[in-house]
Design an enzyme around this catalytic site. Sequence first.
Site, PDB file in Angstrom:
ATOM      1  NE  ARG A 183      22.098  35.552  50.652  1.00 54.23           N
ATOM      2  CZ  ARG A 183      22.851  36.263  49.830  1.00 54.23           C
ATOM      3  NH1 ARG A 183      22.604  37.521  49.643  1.00 54.23           N
ATOM      4  NH2 ARG A 183      23.876  35.716  49.196  1.00 54.23           N
ATOM      5  CB  ILE A 238      36.058  27.961  58.662  1.00 59.45           C
ATOM      6  CG1 ILE A 238      37.409  27.887  57.957  1.00 59.45           C
ATOM      7  CG2 ILE A 238      34.897  27.712  57.723  1.00 59.45           C
ATOM      8  CD1 ILE A 238      38.537  27.423  58.778  1.00 59.45           C
ATOM      9  N   GLY A 239      34.397  31.114  58.799  1.00 59.83           N
ATOM     10  CA  GLY A 239      33.959  32.198  57.901  1.00 59.83           C
ATOM     11  C   GLY A 239      34.461  33.570  58.342  1.00 59.83           C
ATOM     12  NE  ARG A 240      35.923  38.059  56.535  1.00 59.10           N
ATOM     13  CZ  ARG A 240      36.821  37.303  55.896  1.00 59.10           C
ATOM     14  NH1 ARG A 240      37.186  36.141  56.395  1.00 59.10           N
ATOM     15  NH2 ARG A 240      37.374  37.708  54.770  1.00 59.10           N
ATOM     16  CG  ASP A 264      40.887  29.853  60.857  1.00 62.46           C
ATOM     17  OD1 ASP A 264      42.012  29.806  61.411  1.00 62.46           O
ATOM     18  OD2 ASP A 264      40.731  30.203  59.679  1.00 62.46           O
ATOM     19  CD  GLU A 269      40.234  37.299  62.351  1.00 63.33           C
ATOM     20  OE1 GLU A 269      41.026  37.527  61.410  1.00 63.33           O
ATOM     21  OE2 GLU A 269      39.276  36.523  62.264  1.00 63.33           O
ATOM     22  CG  HIS A 287      41.799  34.551  59.536  1.00 64.25           C
ATOM     23  ND1 HIS A 287      40.958  35.643  59.526  1.00 64.25           N
ATOM     24  CD2 HIS A 287      41.603  33.935  58.341  1.00 64.25           C
ATOM     25  CE1 HIS A 287      40.297  35.695  58.374  1.00 64.25           C
ATOM     26  NE2 HIS A 287      40.671  34.659  57.632  1.00 64.25           N
TER      27      HIS A 287
HETATM   28  C1  8YV Z   1      42.534  35.435  54.261  1.00 68.19           C
HETATM   29  C2  8YV Z   1      40.048  35.043  54.087  1.00 68.19           C
HETATM   30  O1  8YV Z   1      42.967  35.158  55.538  1.00 68.19           O
HETATM   31  O2  8YV Z   1      39.763  34.836  51.775  1.00 68.19           O
HETATM   32  C3  8YV Z   1      39.302  35.239  52.833  1.00 68.19           C
HETATM   33  O3  8YV Z   1      38.207  35.802  52.893  1.00 68.19           O
HETATM   34  O4  8YV Z   1      39.565  35.261  55.140  1.00 68.19           O
HETATM   35  C4  8YV Z   1      41.412  34.503  54.032  1.00 68.19           C
HETATM   36  O5  8YV Z   1      41.647  33.690  52.980  1.00 68.19           O
HETATM   37  C5  8YV Z   1      42.407  36.901  54.192  1.00 68.19           C
HETATM   38  O6  8YV Z   1      41.660  37.371  53.177  1.00 68.19           O
HETATM   39  C6  8YV Z   1      43.820  37.454  54.070  1.00 68.19           C
HETATM   40  O7  8YV Z   1      44.101  38.412  54.837  1.00 68.19           O
END
Ligand code: 8YV
Length: 329
Positions: A183, A238-240, A264, A269, A287
Amino acid sequence: MAADLASITVLVPGKLHPRSVRRIGETFRMVQLETTDPAKVTAALRESVRGVAVSPALGFSAVGPAFLDALPNLEIVANFGVGYDGVDAVHAGKSGIAVSNTPDVLTEEVADTTIGLLLNTVRELSRAEQYLRAGRWASEGAYPLTAASLRGRKVGIFGMGRIGQAIARRLVAFGLPIAYHNRRPVEGLGYDYYPTLEGLATAVDTLISVAPGGAATEKAVDARILAALGANGVFVNIGRGSTVDEQAVIGALANKTILAAGLDVFVDEPRVPQALIDLPNATLLPHVGSASMATRDAMADLVVDNLISWFRDGHALTPVAETAHVKPR
Ligand code: 8YV
């Protein structure tokens, strides 16, 4: 006067790391509930619950406004994970409820995993191992040379927070130039900043998304961004999963709009679209970014330490920005 933590009710809806559950049970009066369905909140819980500890993952329903409103004496929601898109932190903040997450303790682990996923995606390490295990090295000869290499790549990072910076530090050591989109530019950071994601994707051939979930990043990586990345493009997430138009990624991989992707995280999910599984140029992980025993133990401890600090010392250790203003009642 020392707070009598054992008299404070902490609700654990759904599954939580066993270490958090054990420590909450030892420290507080713990109540477990299978969901965050407000209809399951009894009159006794409505009255007594002052803390919630939650891990909104694996299809678990989120901590939404109705659940928060069903607990009028709730003071803090301790979220397992640095990402807290499963908790409505804006609503919590407006309702005088603090939210904490688990930053820092997972930063280096997730950055390590990202490098592994990137290398795997580019140099096809998982597929090469499958080739060996299937006996094909002996029967067919050497594994084919990989179309991609990490050498000469320009890396763009979408989401230059703590984890993004830890990934960047590693890639600098690999000799690769780094640019990023956020941002806002991060003060004191020497990497090239792009005010738009499309500008970043156009400038690089390797895009790593570490962006948090939520409305602001929903489907940010779409067909346009993938086209801008180009035919030599590698996309790593690797985020969301929510930050990506998953159908557009499937299309871009199938049509060779980009070369390969390493993922990931996924939209729904643990369900991963079969179309993605069928694509040979997708490297897919379930994940596991932070999923070592040591790192998950540290996250589990931070969940509980946030609750203890809140009720004993009057502040959360790692409050999220949206509720940083909230003080104990
Ligand atoms: C975990 C994550 O897989 O921290 C996060 O935001 O995505 C991961 O570390 C998740 O939170 C556990 O279920």
